[in-house]
Design an enzyme around this catalytic site. Structure first.
Site, mmCIF file in Angstrom:
data_model
loop_
_atom_site.group_PDB
_atom_site.id
_atom_site.type_symbol
_atom_site.label_atom_id
_atom_site.label_comp_id
_atom_site.label_asym_id
_atom_site.label_seq_id
_atom_site.Cartn_x
_atom_site.Cartn_y
_atom_site.Cartn_z
ATOM 1 N N GLU A 59 -48.179 89.161 92.041
ATOM 2 C CA GLU A 59 -47.459 89.375 92.644
ATOM 3 C C GLU A 59 -46.868 88.263 94.141
ATOM 4 O O GLU A 59 -48.213 87.519 93.791
ATOM 5 C CB GLU A 59 -47.783 90.698 93.697
ATOM 6 C CG GLU A 59 -48.071 92.409 92.598
ATOM 7 C CD GLU A 59 -48.418 93.228 93.629
ATOM 8 O OE1 GLU A 59 -48.570 92.611 95.209
ATOM 9 O OE2 GLU A 59 -48.716 94.125 92.650
ATOM 10 N N CYS B 268 -51.390 95.038 98.465
ATOM 11 C CA CYS B 268 -51.558 94.391 97.204
ATOM 12 C C CYS B 268 -51.874 94.632 96.008
ATOM 13 O O CYS B 268 -52.583 95.360 96.363
ATOM 14 C CB CYS B 268 -52.231 92.760 97.639
ATOM 15 S SG CYS B 268 -52.332 91.247 96.586
#
Length: 358
Positions: A109, A348
């Site tokens: 990510e 996250c």
């Protein structure tokens, strides 16, 4: 888009010389110049290659139109080191979260966070994370491997190219524990500073705290900001939230933090995620104020962004304000930082968990 770097250089790079099978991304101007000369090209091609890699965002040598066509075709299989876009999610506030597929198929990510005056990239340093923090979506997904320097740099260039504007700030707050991948992160920091052109003071490295690594980072004497993910005001609570605290106790962590400030002259930012009813009580604020007194620091209070894997809750506004007021009353510099891009799986690891298998 041509973007020229304007930043001071890190003084102690540890960049290896290029070899034929290593990606070009992450190499210095000097190394790239040596490489093009080894391919029988004039030295000035090294500067052209450097510019196209770091300012124009070339994804292959075929993109570099100032190179002779015949040489581009000859070098078509040279590995530049760029990732592939796997998924892109845009939030109403303009934040964009990316899933990037690396050359071995792993997914990471990256987040681009724009404001009127700056563009911040939140980068990952590992595929997954081995720390296992109880409230973290990335930790729930386990750990695969460290990222290489070019895989870190690629994240910044991806965001810069997609937004069409210069990245101004970088935060190592994505997937992974940066100080467990110390050498690769240090190499990436050097390249991002010297080659991409991002000032050291605009780069933040966030760590949950790894024994002796904060001291090691201090000895490099960078001008970056160190952010320590504290999340607890006492040892038993930290052990509950952060498994590594069992091996690296809070008093030892604080000793290294004080030493960091003394050696670098740079204040430390302490990240403190507020978990409703867990670590957000007045007694926790008082403990935190006592823990942090006597050296330069700043506290970022972060209201928790819930994930499906655990049942922690975000505290209400009154509880957040009370915690902040207690720290202020005890002369601790503090601010509240709210997550951007909540509609795009802001925590996250959330987007990767939901989309990586698609």
């Amino acid at each position: 888009m041509s973007l020229s770097p304007k930043a001071s250089n890190i003084n102690s790079p540890v960049i290896s010389s290029p070899v034929l099978d290593s990606p070009l991304l992450g190499q210095s101007l000097e190394s790239l110049t040596t490489w093009v000369q080894n391919q029988g090209q004039p030295a000035y091609r090294g500067r052209q290659l450097h510019q196209w890699l770091y300012q124009k965002g070339a994804r292959s040598l075929q993109d570099i139109t100032v190179f002779p066509q015949a040489w581009r075709q000859e070098m078509a299989q040279v590995n530049i080191g760029r990732s592939t876009l796997h998924y892109r999610a845009i939030a109403p506030d303009g934040t964009i979260k990316y899933l990037l597929q690396l050359q071995d198929g792993a997914i990471i990510e990256t987040v681009g966070i724009p404001t009127a005056k700056r563009l911040t990239v939140c980068v990952s340093s590992q595929v997954g994370c081995p720390m296992g923090c109880d409230f973290c979506a990335t930790g729930k997904g386990g750990f695969t491997r460290h990222l290489q320097p070019h895989e870190i740099i690629d994240q910044v260039l991806t965001v810069q190219n997609d937004f069409g504007r210069r990245v101004s700030h970088i935060v190592f707050m994505g997937m992974g524990e940066p100080l467990l991948n110390f050498d690769a992160v240090l190499n990436a920091l050097h390249c991002l500073n010297k080659d991409v052109g991002i000032g050291q003071r605009q780069i933040t490295v966030s760590t949950v705290g790894i024994a002796k690594r904060i001291r090691q980072l201090a000895q490099v004497k960078l001008q970056i900001t160190l952010a320590v993910s504290l999340h607890a005001s006492n040892q038993p609570l930290r052990e509950q939230l952060i498994p590594s605290a069992l091996r690296y106790a809070l008093p030892e962590l604080m000793d290294e933090c004080r030493e960091y400030v003394k050696l670098t002259g740079r204040r430390i930012t302490f990240e403190y995620i507020l978990l409703g009813g867990v670590n957000d009580l007045p007694q926790h604020a008082l403990e935190l104020a006592h823990l942090l007194r006597g050296f330069q620091n700043h506290v970022n209070l972060i209201p928790y962004n819930p994930i499906s894997e655990v049942d922690y809750q975000r505290p209400n506004g009154q509880r957040i304000q009370q915690f902040q007021d207690i720290l202020t009353q005890h002369h601790i510099a503090v601010s509240v930082r709210y997550s951007r891009g909540l509609e795009a799986n802001a925590a996250c690891g959330q987007l990767r968990a939901s989309r990586a298998t698609e």
